[in-house]
Design a protein around this motif. Sequence first.
Motif, PDB file in Angstrom:
ATOM      1  N   PRO A  54       0.819  -1.198   0.024  1.00 49.60           N
ATOM      2  CA  PRO A  54       0.063  -0.008   0.085  1.00 49.60           C
ATOM      3  C   PRO A  54       0.837   1.264  -0.024  1.00 49.60           C
ATOM      4  CG  PRO A  54      -0.127  -1.191   2.420  1.00 49.60           C
ATOM      5  CD  PRO A  54       0.580  -1.908   1.179  1.00 49.60           C
ATOM      6  N   CYS A  55       2.034   1.330   0.299  1.00 48.42           N
ATOM      7  CA  CYS A  55       2.800   2.263   0.643  1.00 48.42           C
ATOM      8  C   CYS A  55       3.345   2.788  -0.696  1.00 48.42           C
ATOM      9  CB  CYS A  55       4.184   2.137   1.400  1.00 48.42           C
ATOM     10  SG  CYS A  55       3.810   1.681   3.090  1.00 48.42           S
ATOM     11  N   HIS A  56       3.103   1.893  -1.810  1.00 48.37           N
ATOM     12  CA  HIS A  56       3.657   2.109  -3.493  1.00 48.37           C
ATOM     13  C   HIS A  56       2.444   2.306  -4.162  1.00 48.37           C
ATOM     14  CE1 HIS A  56       8.021   0.473  -2.382  1.00 48.37           C
ATOM     15  NE2 HIS A  56       7.566   1.642  -1.672  1.00 48.37           N
ATOM     16  N   LEU A  85       8.472  -5.127  -1.215  1.00 46.59           N
ATOM     17  CA  LEU A  85       8.616  -5.469   0.336  1.00 46.59           C
ATOM     18  C   LEU A  85       7.588  -4.596   1.206  1.00 46.59           C
ATOM     19  CD1 LEU A  85      12.040  -6.474   0.568  1.00 46.59           C
ATOM     20  CD2 LEU A  85      10.267  -8.032   0.230  1.00 46.59           C
ATOM     21  N   ASN A  86       6.539  -4.899   1.412  1.00 47.78           N
ATOM     22  CA  ASN A  86       5.653  -3.987   2.361  1.00 47.78           C
ATOM     23  C   ASN A  86       6.277  -4.367   3.984  1.00 47.78           C
ATOM     24  OD1 ASN A  86       3.043  -3.568   4.301  1.00 47.78           O
ATOM     25  ND2 ASN A  86       3.610  -1.692   2.825  1.00 47.78           N
ATOM     26  N   ASP A  87       6.662  -3.421   4.626  1.00 54.12           N
ATOM     27  CA  ASP A  87       7.200  -3.792   6.082  1.00 54.12           C
ATOM     28  C   ASP A  87       6.243  -4.296   6.975  1.00 54.12           C
ATOM     29  OD1 ASP A  87      10.241  -3.266   6.039  1.00 54.12           O
ATOM     30  OD2 ASP A  87       9.480  -3.018   8.193  1.00 54.12           O
ATOM     31  N   ALA A  88       4.910  -3.868   6.829  1.00 52.30           N
ATOM     32  CA  ALA A  88       4.052  -4.221   7.692  1.00 52.30           C
ATOM     33  C   ALA A  88       3.215  -5.578   7.348  1.00 52.30           C
ATOM     34  CB  ALA A  88       2.776  -3.240   7.515  1.00 52.30           C
ATOM     35  N   LEU A  89       3.446  -5.902   5.867  1.00 55.78           N
ATOM     36  CA  LEU A  89       2.808  -7.164   5.459  1.00 55.78           C
ATOM     37  C   LEU A  89       3.649  -8.525   5.668  1.00 55.78           C
ATOM     38  CD1 LEU A  89       0.273  -5.905   3.021  1.00 55.78           C
ATOM     39  CD2 LEU A  89      -0.312  -6.599   5.188  1.00 55.78           C
ATOM     40  N   GLY A 122      10.544   3.271  -1.663  1.00 53.83           N
ATOM     41  CA  GLY A 122      10.507   3.923  -0.402  1.00 53.83           C
ATOM     42  C   GLY A 122       9.717   3.265   0.830  1.00 53.83           C
ATOM     43  N   CYS A 123       9.211   2.265   0.697  1.00 47.94           N
ATOM     44  CA  CYS A 123       8.807   1.396   1.834  1.00 47.94           C
ATOM     45  C   CYS A 123      10.293   0.774   2.521  1.00 47.94           C
ATOM     46  CB  CYS A 123       7.606   0.448   1.724  1.00 47.94           C
ATOM     47  SG  CYS A 123       7.157  -0.431   3.204  1.00 47.94           S
ATOM     48  N   ASP A 124      10.242   1.061   3.750  1.00 48.82           N
ATOM     49  CA  ASP A 124      11.476   0.649   4.598  1.00 48.82           C
ATOM     50  C   ASP A 124      12.460  -0.132   3.716  1.00 48.82           C
ATOM     51  OD1 ASP A 124       9.627   1.525   6.242  1.00 48.82           O
ATOM     52  OD2 ASP A 124      10.132   0.099   7.822  1.00 48.82           O
ATOM     53  N   LYS A 125      12.718  -1.285   3.528  1.00 50.71           N
ATOM     54  CA  LYS A 125      13.673  -1.984   3.076  1.00 50.71           C
ATOM     55  C   LYS A 125      13.746  -1.858   1.481  1.00 50.71           C
ATOM     56  CE  LYS A 125      13.719  -3.571   7.338  1.00 50.71           C
ATOM     57  NZ  LYS A 125      12.619  -2.950   7.418  1.00 50.71           N
ATOM     58  N   GLY A 194       1.442   6.238   0.176  1.00 49.21           N
ATOM     59  CA  GLY A 194       2.677   6.740   0.733  1.00 49.21           C
ATOM     60  C   GLY A 194       3.199   5.856   1.843  1.00 49.21           C
ATOM     61  N   THR A 195       4.288   6.488   2.293  1.00 51.64           N
ATOM     62  CA  THR A 195       5.130   5.649   3.417  1.00 51.64           C
ATOM     63  C   THR A 195       4.780   6.131   4.775  1.00 51.64           C
ATOM     64  OG1 THR A 195       6.882   7.112   2.966  1.00 51.64           O
ATOM     65  CG2 THR A 195       7.330   4.972   1.806  1.00 51.64           C
ATOM     66  N   CYS A 196       5.015   5.412   5.730  1.00 49.97           N
ATOM     67  CA  CYS A 196       4.744   6.026   6.907  1.00 49.97           C
ATOM     68  C   CYS A 196       5.191   7.521   7.255  1.00 49.97           C
ATOM     69  CB  CYS A 196       5.520   4.875   8.131  1.00 49.97           C
ATOM     70  SG  CYS A 196       4.761   3.327   8.106  1.00 49.97           S
ATOM     71  N   THR A 201      11.625   4.243   9.489  1.00 48.83           N
ATOM     72  CA  THR A 201      12.573   3.646   8.916  1.00 48.83           C
ATOM     73  C   THR A 201      12.617   4.402   7.236  1.00 48.83           C
ATOM     74  OG1 THR A 201      12.931   1.540  10.217  1.00 48.83           O
ATOM     75  CG2 THR A 201      13.794   1.665   7.876  1.00 48.83           C
ATOM     76  N   ALA A 202      11.221   4.259   6.834  1.00 48.01           N
ATOM     77  CA  ALA A 202      11.038   4.698   5.394  1.00 48.01           C
ATOM     78  C   ALA A 202      11.587   6.207   5.269  1.00 48.01           C
ATOM     79  CB  ALA A 202       9.559   4.737   5.062  1.00 48.01           C
ATOM     80  N   SER A 203      11.140   7.087   6.348  1.00 49.51           N
ATOM     81  CA  SER A 203      11.545   8.568   6.011  1.00 49.51           C
ATOM     82  C   SER A 203      13.063   8.825   6.316  1.00 49.51           C
ATOM     83  CB  SER A 203      10.697   9.370   6.928  1.00 49.51           C
ATOM     84  OG  SER A 203       9.432   9.484   6.509  1.00 49.51           O
TER      85      SER A 203
HETATM   86 FE1  FES Z   1       5.652   1.028   4.201  1.00 50.87          FE
HETATM   87 FE2  FES Z   1       6.055   2.086   6.856  1.00 50.87          FE
HETATM   88  S1  FES Z   1       4.861   0.190   6.084  1.00 50.87           S
HETATM   89  S2  FES Z   1       6.663   2.554   4.992  1.00 50.87           S
END
Ligand code: FES
Length: 577
Positions: A54-56, A85-89, A122-125, A194-196, A201-203
């Motif tokens: 979802p961040c992308h 890679l979505n960090d939350a999922l 952009g999403c973390d990793k 968008g990212t967190c 970590t993303a920002s």
């Molecule tokens: Fe994607 Fe935080 S889960 S930036």
Amino acid sequence: MTDTIKLRSQRWLANDDFRTANHRSRFMQMGFERKDWEGKPVVAIINSWSEFNPCHSHFRQRVEDVRRGILQEGGFALEMPSMSLNDALVKPSALLYRNMMAMEIEEMIRCYPIDAVVLMGGCDKTTPAMLLGAISAGVPAIFLPAGPMQRGHFGGRTLGSGSDAFKFWDEHRAGRISDAQWEGIIGGIARGPGTCMTMGTASTMTAIVEALGMSLPGASSIPAVDAAHQRLAAQTGRRIVGMVLENLRPARILTRCAFLNAITVAMAMGCSTNAIIHIIALARRAGHADVGLEDFDRASRRVPVVANIRPNGDSGYLMEDFFLAGGLPALMSRLGALLHLDEICVTGESLRVHVSPAQVLNEDVIRPLARPVYGEGALAVLRGNLAPDGCVIKPSAMSPKFMNHRGPALVFDDYPSLKRMLDDPDAEVTEDHVILLRNAGPKGGPGMPEWGMIPLPLKLIRQGVRDMLRVSDARMSGTSYGACVLHVAPEAWVGGPLALVQTGDLIVVDVPARRIRLDVEDAELDRRRAAWVAPPARFGRGYGRMFAEHILQADQGCDMDFLLTQTGASAGEPDIF
Ligand code: FES
């Protein structure tokens, strides 16, 4: 347009033989003709869009803005999907797959007729993964950050990614927030692409990429849904064509001083602890094996946290406030002499050219150096007999009373047994205890899951306790907070001292002195070490097995050993291609 530079793609497209004709035929199969590519740089837009990320989610449209920019400047643009890679999922940890994504990107660049790349992440990793791959591939590369999402909102309150979820979850567990309110909070905390939008970590990572010089100045702060983000995408597309003509490759930008800039900016941003692992990995891929934990600790002693963005500080500002306050160029102008501003960036110009004119537009969001959010840098590196190769803590986001602490360990070998204690209203735990979780490191986790911000025991939450000392070989989310000692190296899974701790042993932490100690006699530790039995391998096959056999420890950036040459430099491009 390319009289002076020999394009890599011409090896696929410009010869007069059967193979080359076949390559051209395949481009024509997509409706292109010679006029589309002849004499033009082939730019791959590597897009980590996915419906699982979802961040992308705006990248499907944003890629057209990038394409517009590339075409305007005379390039030939082809979109290439990458894994996402979505960090939350992603379970158990997106870090497990960072190197897989990096390898995928490196090899895709290598095997196709590509002259340069725009990296959409952009999403973390995804950010370090894309950059790691591009560094090793060695072609001109520019990063387009996804941009932070809008502020979260529920019931008249502003919500920040992660930080408020953790906070209100504890309130929910304590019975002070209803089920309906909790549903409203999780629905309102992530309101669009968008990212967190906290300083997670993303920002942190997108700011680091900008400080390294690998994205356009100001790029990392622009919100995902702002029209300025569309314009940024087109500008990024235009610029990558120029970078090909100037032969501006990552190796020219990513100097040791560029990495010192990244560390300084990270500290001033109140950065995620994850940044340490990624910066070290990136530096070593770029050939700077001397960038390590000591550089972070030196920076933390001299660089104050000036970005007043959650989870640092208590004013509640988020990334959108940071953007309106002038964004990263304004923060870098504030840091001034602490930075190496003569380093170049993707524009081919020095950072100074872009940073000097920037102005801070809100002195409470980007604080003066004399009135910081926190007097020292965000992170501290601790060492001692419990962590001979180091560990980290985030003093800027913890209760000051744990800066010096001595307490008995409460040891857990895995997360399920820890969770049983946390949820037990009668658990034998006090706020003086040190909760210790092990087997959550690079190999043990595997992939260092973000379990390091161990939730507080229900019993103590009901007593009003809001922080306590926790120690693990895991990571924690960049949006987390609390007195959490993380990344203990070597990890317990490979026999690090963490594996030898027993419940009741005294652990001593002294953050000002940068020390962490297990108060047990050496002879007793030797006896325990001799009795320690290595756990069985977690993976019998596949990527997991390769990861377990080759992953380096946290203090070395969690890269694969075979992705670094003896000098730490890129392996380059073999002649066989
Ligand atoms: Fe994607 Fe935080 S889960 S930036």
